[in-house]
Design a protein around this motif. Structure first.
Motif, PDB file in Angstrom:
ATOM      1  N   PRO A  95     -11.411  -4.784  -0.724  1.00  0.00           N
ATOM      2  CA  PRO A  95     -12.050  -3.486  -1.467  1.00  0.00           C
ATOM      3  C   PRO A  95     -12.886  -2.592   0.144  1.00  0.00           C
ATOM      4  CG  PRO A  95     -12.249  -5.348  -2.639  1.00  0.00           C
ATOM      5  CD  PRO A  95     -11.710  -5.703  -1.109  1.00  0.00           C
ATOM      6  N   PHE A  96     -13.873  -3.168   0.714  1.00  0.00           N
ATOM      7  CA  PHE A  96     -14.228  -1.689   1.667  1.00  0.00           C
ATOM      8  C   PHE A  96     -13.146  -1.677   2.692  1.00  0.00           C
ATOM      9  CE2 PHE A  96     -16.725  -6.281   0.617  1.00  0.00           C
ATOM     10  CZ  PHE A  96     -17.986  -5.990   0.883  1.00  0.00           C
ATOM     11  N   LEU A  97     -11.918  -2.346   3.595  1.00  0.00           N
ATOM     12  CA  LEU A  97     -11.147  -1.861   4.011  1.00  0.00           C
ATOM     13  C   LEU A  97     -10.537  -0.206   2.844  1.00  0.00           C
ATOM     14  CD1 LEU A  97      -9.312  -4.672   6.049  1.00  0.00           C
ATOM     15  CD2 LEU A  97     -11.333  -3.743   6.602  1.00  0.00           C
ATOM     16  N   ARG A  98      -9.946  -0.488   2.014  1.00  0.00           N
ATOM     17  CA  ARG A  98      -9.544   0.459   1.394  1.00  0.00           C
ATOM     18  C   ARG A  98     -10.332   1.830   1.388  1.00  0.00           C
ATOM     19  NH1 ARG A  98      -9.462  -0.165  -5.336  1.00  0.00           N
ATOM     20  NH2 ARG A  98     -11.989   0.254  -4.731  1.00  0.00           N
ATOM     21  N   ASP A  99     -11.598   1.576   0.890  1.00  0.00           N
ATOM     22  CA  ASP A  99     -12.684   2.273   1.249  1.00  0.00           C
ATOM     23  C   ASP A  99     -12.165   3.087   2.394  1.00  0.00           C
ATOM     24  OD1 ASP A  99     -12.665   2.530  -1.026  1.00  0.00           O
ATOM     25  OD2 ASP A  99     -14.941   1.148  -1.446  1.00  0.00           O
ATOM     26  N   GLY A 100     -12.858   2.112   3.456  1.00  0.00           N
ATOM     27  CA  GLY A 100     -13.319   2.926   4.881  1.00  0.00           C
ATOM     28  C   GLY A 100     -12.107   3.518   5.928  1.00  0.00           C
ATOM     29  N   LEU A 101     -10.633   3.100   5.573  1.00  0.00           N
ATOM     30  CA  LEU A 101      -9.588   2.885   5.814  1.00  0.00           C
ATOM     31  C   LEU A 101      -8.751   4.363   5.206  1.00  0.00           C
ATOM     32  CD1 LEU A 101      -8.361   0.011   7.511  1.00  0.00           C
ATOM     33  CD2 LEU A 101      -9.370   1.459   8.836  1.00  0.00           C
ATOM     34  N   GLN A 102      -8.649   4.519   4.226  1.00  0.00           N
ATOM     35  CA  GLN A 102      -8.702   5.494   2.729  1.00  0.00           C
ATOM     36  C   GLN A 102      -7.164   5.051   3.031  1.00  0.00           C
ATOM     37  OE1 GLN A 102     -10.142   8.266   1.877  1.00  0.00           O
ATOM     38  NE2 GLN A 102     -12.043   7.050   1.673  1.00  0.00           N
ATOM     39  N   VAL A 103      -6.967   4.089   1.665  1.00  0.00           N
ATOM     40  CA  VAL A 103      -5.732   3.272   2.136  1.00  0.00           C
ATOM     41  C   VAL A 103      -5.248   2.455   0.761  1.00  0.00           C
ATOM     42  CG1 VAL A 103      -4.367   3.482   4.424  1.00  0.00           C
ATOM     43  CG2 VAL A 103      -5.810   1.372   3.097  1.00  0.00           C
ATOM     44  N   GLY A 104      -4.489   2.255  -0.155  1.00  0.00           N
ATOM     45  CA  GLY A 104      -4.407   1.569  -0.753  1.00  0.00           C
ATOM     46  C   GLY A 104      -4.182   0.086  -0.780  1.00  0.00           C
ATOM     47  N   PHE A 105      -3.757  -0.690  -2.131  1.00  0.00           N
ATOM     48  CA  PHE A 105      -3.713  -1.933  -1.967  1.00  0.00           C
ATOM     49  C   PHE A 105      -2.613  -2.106  -1.502  1.00  0.00           C
ATOM     50  CE2 PHE A 105      -7.583  -1.585  -4.434  1.00  0.00           C
ATOM     51  CZ  PHE A 105      -7.732  -2.902  -3.299  1.00  0.00           C
ATOM     52  N   VAL A 106      -1.089  -1.502  -1.669  1.00  0.00           N
ATOM     53  CA  VAL A 106       0.045  -1.715  -0.882  1.00  0.00           C
ATOM     54  C   VAL A 106       0.264  -1.369   0.740  1.00  0.00           C
ATOM     55  CG1 VAL A 106       1.992  -1.285  -1.080  1.00  0.00           C
ATOM     56  CG2 VAL A 106       1.119  -0.652  -3.094  1.00  0.00           C
ATOM     57  N   GLU A 107      -0.506  -0.823   0.637  1.00  0.00           N
ATOM     58  CA  GLU A 107      -1.060  -0.449   2.068  1.00  0.00           C
ATOM     59  C   GLU A 107      -1.573  -1.727   3.315  1.00  0.00           C
ATOM     60  OE1 GLU A 107      -0.283   3.514   0.751  1.00  0.00           O
ATOM     61  OE2 GLU A 107      -1.328   2.041  -0.059  1.00  0.00           O
ATOM     62  N   LEU A 108      -2.563  -1.733   2.465  1.00  0.00           N
ATOM     63  CA  LEU A 108      -3.345  -3.496   2.948  1.00  0.00           C
ATOM     64  C   LEU A 108      -2.928  -4.753   2.508  1.00  0.00           C
ATOM     65  CD1 LEU A 108      -6.579  -2.585   1.075  1.00  0.00           C
ATOM     66  CD2 LEU A 108      -5.571  -2.787   3.312  1.00  0.00           C
ATOM     67  N   GLY A 109      -1.605  -4.695   1.535  1.00  0.00           N
ATOM     68  CA  GLY A 109      -0.717  -5.447   1.579  1.00  0.00           C
ATOM     69  C   GLY A 109       0.682  -5.656   2.298  1.00  0.00           C
ATOM     70  N   LEU A 110       1.134  -5.048   2.989  1.00  0.00           N
ATOM     71  CA  LEU A 110       1.580  -4.679   4.069  1.00  0.00           C
ATOM     72  C   LEU A 110       1.166  -5.488   5.146  1.00  0.00           C
ATOM     73  CD1 LEU A 110       4.255  -4.001   5.492  1.00  0.00           C
ATOM     74  CD2 LEU A 110       3.435  -1.660   5.306  1.00  0.00           C
ATOM     75  N   ALA A 111      -0.110  -5.453   5.400  1.00  0.00           N
ATOM     76  CA  ALA A 111      -0.747  -6.360   6.841  1.00  0.00           C
ATOM     77  C   ALA A 111      -0.177  -7.273   6.859  1.00  0.00           C
ATOM     78  CB  ALA A 111      -2.606  -5.690   6.918  1.00  0.00           C
ATOM     79  N   LEU A 112      -0.822  -8.802   4.939  1.00  0.00           N
ATOM     80  CA  LEU A 112      -0.225  -9.796   4.890  1.00  0.00           C
ATOM     81  C   LEU A 112       1.014  -9.836   5.225  1.00  0.00           C
ATOM     82  CD1 LEU A 112      -2.568 -10.441   1.666  1.00  0.00           C
ATOM     83  CD2 LEU A 112      -2.997 -10.585   4.004  1.00  0.00           C
ATOM     84  N   THR A 113       1.494  -9.014   4.584  1.00  0.00           N
ATOM     85  CA  THR A 113       3.155  -9.138   4.862  1.00  0.00           C
ATOM     86  C   THR A 113       3.899  -9.559   6.119  1.00  0.00           C
ATOM     87  OG1 THR A 113       4.094  -8.585   2.634  1.00  0.00           O
ATOM     88  CG2 THR A 113       5.554  -8.806   4.353  1.00  0.00           C
ATOM     89  N   ILE A 114       3.114  -8.591   7.210  1.00  0.00           N
ATOM     90  CA  ILE A 114       3.829  -8.436   8.538  1.00  0.00           C
ATOM     91  C   ILE A 114       2.491 -10.019   9.060  1.00  0.00           C
ATOM     92  CG2 ILE A 114       3.051  -7.232  11.212  1.00  0.00           C
ATOM     93  CD1 ILE A 114       3.086  -5.054   9.200  1.00  0.00           C
ATOM     94  N   PHE A 115       1.679 -10.376   8.754  1.00  0.00           N
ATOM     95  CA  PHE A 115       0.961 -11.372   9.621  1.00  0.00           C
ATOM     96  C   PHE A 115       2.188 -12.679   8.657  1.00  0.00           C
ATOM     97  CE2 PHE A 115      -1.445 -15.433   8.668  1.00  0.00           C
ATOM     98  CZ  PHE A 115      -2.184 -15.543   9.528  1.00  0.00           C
ATOM     99  N   ASN A 116       2.297 -12.811   7.700  1.00  0.00           N
ATOM    100  CA  ASN A 116       3.267 -14.138   6.877  1.00  0.00           C
ATOM    101  C   ASN A 116       4.667 -14.344   7.964  1.00  0.00           C
ATOM    102  OD1 ASN A 116       1.669 -15.488   5.223  1.00  0.00           O
ATOM    103  ND2 ASN A 116       1.110 -14.497   4.058  1.00  0.00           N
ATOM    104  N   VAL A 117       5.452 -12.519   8.058  1.00  0.00           N
ATOM    105  CA  VAL A 117       6.668 -12.921   8.156  1.00  0.00           C
ATOM    106  C   VAL A 117       6.960 -13.530   9.956  1.00  0.00           C
ATOM    107  CG1 VAL A 117       8.392 -11.052   9.158  1.00  0.00           C
ATOM    108  CG2 VAL A 117       7.586 -11.356   7.011  1.00  0.00           C
ATOM    109  N   VAL A 118       5.584 -12.335  10.438  1.00  0.00           N
ATOM    110  CA  VAL A 118       5.570 -13.075  12.300  1.00  0.00           C
ATOM    111  C   VAL A 118       5.539 -14.057  12.195  1.00  0.00           C
ATOM    112  CG1 VAL A 118       4.135 -12.395  14.310  1.00  0.00           C
ATOM    113  CG2 VAL A 118       4.964 -10.826  12.813  1.00  0.00           C
ATOM    114  N   SER A 119       4.259 -15.131  11.023  1.00  0.00           N
ATOM    115  CA  SER A 119       3.710 -16.736  11.646  1.00  0.00           C
ATOM    116  C   SER A 119       5.500 -17.441  11.679  1.00  0.00           C
ATOM    117  CB  SER A 119       2.986 -16.389  10.824  1.00  0.00           C
ATOM    118  OG  SER A 119       2.929 -17.786  10.018  1.00  0.00           O
ATOM    119  N   ALA A 120       6.080 -16.848  10.288  1.00  0.00           N
ATOM    120  CA  ALA A 120       7.065 -17.298   9.969  1.00  0.00           C
ATOM    121  C   ALA A 120       8.194 -18.151  11.148  1.00  0.00           C
ATOM    122  CB  ALA A 120       7.290 -17.072   8.697  1.00  0.00           C
ATOM    123  N   VAL A 121       8.671 -16.164  11.627  1.00  0.00           N
ATOM    124  CA  VAL A 121      10.050 -16.555  12.855  1.00  0.00           C
ATOM    125  C   VAL A 121       8.905 -17.385  14.357  1.00  0.00           C
ATOM    126  CG1 VAL A 121      10.339 -14.608  14.371  1.00  0.00           C
ATOM    127  CG2 VAL A 121      10.314 -13.755  11.950  1.00  0.00           C
TER     128      VAL A 121
END
Length: 430
Positions: free
Chosen positions: A59-85
């Motif tokens: 909620p803080f990052l959405r307002d501070g970065l002016q992005v939506g939750f889908v864009e924020l979710g992409l950060a988690l996807t990147i985290f998990n994909v890189v970790s798995a590889v």
């Protein structure tokens, strides 16, 4: 002819001459084991805080970065994909250059990643920092388990694994409150910076740590572990592949309850949100207690596969009961609490099975490979259970979870059945 032991249990099942379940060799506590267990467990706690550092701040990052939750979710996807590889290759690196260095590097890189996200404060760097944090996350399981496997006496290894796992549970539990509290006091950038600095500070204790040598190898094993090419052979064995499947199935079933039980209970059982959260809390809290009890049990038995199978079969039955029966709120909380306790009990035996399957000098790459099962389940499971809820079948969240649990039981028992078949066919005893 003596019965052949299952591959998953052979190396953990060495029996002393006097008939005790553990050999005298390595049963004494070398100096430094308590410090080793404390620091590795603290590193595991911090790693779980790293995993949950971003979601509470959305909620803080959405307002501070002016992005939506889908864009924020992409950060988690990147985290998990890189970790798995990264996790399996880092496991090989652990066996080549040492677990202590890799653990320190993982802590330091993760700390720098979150510190930089807090300092830079742009969406583009959030994605870069998430990739770096995912790379760092790939270091923890291979390095942690390699350090514990080498430095903790075999007679106490189950309890050490349980305390290590409990520390991870604790990190998961405290992360949301800590991150949100710091964000409310000083802002999300400061909250991420504090988490990053904590990990960097812990590096200063990890690097000079003296790692005791508790597990002695026979001369033939020592020669095999130190021979040219040892770091790359005898890894993708049937036992290790089976354990990777085992970890993936665990991730499917536990993820169903942890991530989707509340939504399922509210939409399909006539349970209030408060009651559903109470049931999930009971599951999670008693899981942590079960991990500690499972550590005591793992040090008192040689049949770790049977322990895991028995406990998870009971968990499956309780989960199936939730799927098919209309339970009152109190009964529901009790049933899920007992299921959580039993699911926690298997964790130390699960880790002992992996340690037993590891080739000489190969704990890092073994734990690195099998832990990718968690990433596989974590990537596919949410899609499956989300699809089930979207199609109006909330009870099937628990039904599918019970099904995955029974498959987990089959995998845990499969090696024992295979070993019995070979022994009956005249295979040479070990």
């Amino acid at each position: 002819m003596r019965e052949e032991k299952p591959l998953l249990s052979r190396r953990a099942d060495t029996e002393a001459v006097d008939g005790s379940p553990h050999p005298h060799l390595g049963s004494e506590r070398p100096a430094g084991t308590t410090r080793l267990l404390l620091l590795v467990s603290l590193a595991h706690l911090v790693s779980h805080v790293y995993i949950l550092a971003l979601p509470p701040l959305f909620p803080f990052l959405r307002d501070g970065l002016q992005v939506g939750f889908v864009e924020l979710g992409l950060a988690l996807t990147i985290f998990n994909v890189v970790s798995a590889v990264a996790q399996a290759p880092i496991g090989f690196l652990v066996d080549r250059i040492g677990a202590q260095r890799v653990l320190a590097a993982g802590l330091g890189l993760g700390g720098l990643a979150f510190l930089s996200i807090g300092l830079v404060g742009t969406y583009a760097w959030l994605l870069v920092g998430s990739a770096l944090a995912g790379l760092a996350n790939g270091a923890f399981h291979p390095a942690d388990y390699a350090l514990l496997s080498a430095g903790i006496p075999k007679a106490r290894l189950g309890r050490a694994f349980s305390l290590h796992t409990f520390a991870g549970y604790l990190g998961t539990a405290i992360a949301p409150a800590v991150l949100i509290g710091l964000a409310l006091l000083a802002g999300p950038g400061w909250a991420l910076g504090a988490v990053g600095l904590t990990g960097i500070l812990l590096v200063a204790f990890i690097l000079p740590m003296r790692v005791p040598t508790a597990q002695e190898q026979a001369p033939a094993q020592r020669s095999s572990a130190n021979s040219p090419g040892a770091a790359g052979r005898s890894v993708f064995t049937p036992a290790i592949i089976s354990l990777t499947v085992f970890f993936a199935l665990l991730s499917f079933s536990n993820g169903a309850i942890q991530n989707f039980s509340v939504a399922s209970l509210v939409s399909g059982y006539g349970v209030t949100l408060t009651q559903a959260n109470a049931a999930l809390t009971a599951f999670l809290m008693l899981s942590a207690i079960g991990v500690l009890v499972g550590g005591l049990l793992a040090d008192r038995t040689r049949r770790h596969g049977d322990v895991a199978a028995s406990a998870f079969a009971l968990t499956a039955l309780l989960t199936l009961l939730v799927a098919v029966a209309d339970l009152g709120a109190v009964t529901l909380m009790l049933v899920l609490g007992v299921a959580g306790f039993l699911s926690g009990v298997i964790a130390p035996s699960r880790d002992m099975m992996v340690q037993a399957a590891a080739p000489p000098g190969g704990s890092g790459r073994t734990f690195g490979i099998v832990s990718t099962g968690f990433n596989i389940g974590g990537a596919i499971g949410p899609l499956l259970f989300g699809w089930i809820l979207d199609h109006g079948a909330p009870r099937w969240v628990f039904g599918a979870a019970a099904g995955f649990m029974m498959l987990t039981v089959v995998v845990a028992l499969r090696d024992r059945w295979t070993a019995h078949g070979k022994s009956g066919a005249g295979a040479p005893a070990e």
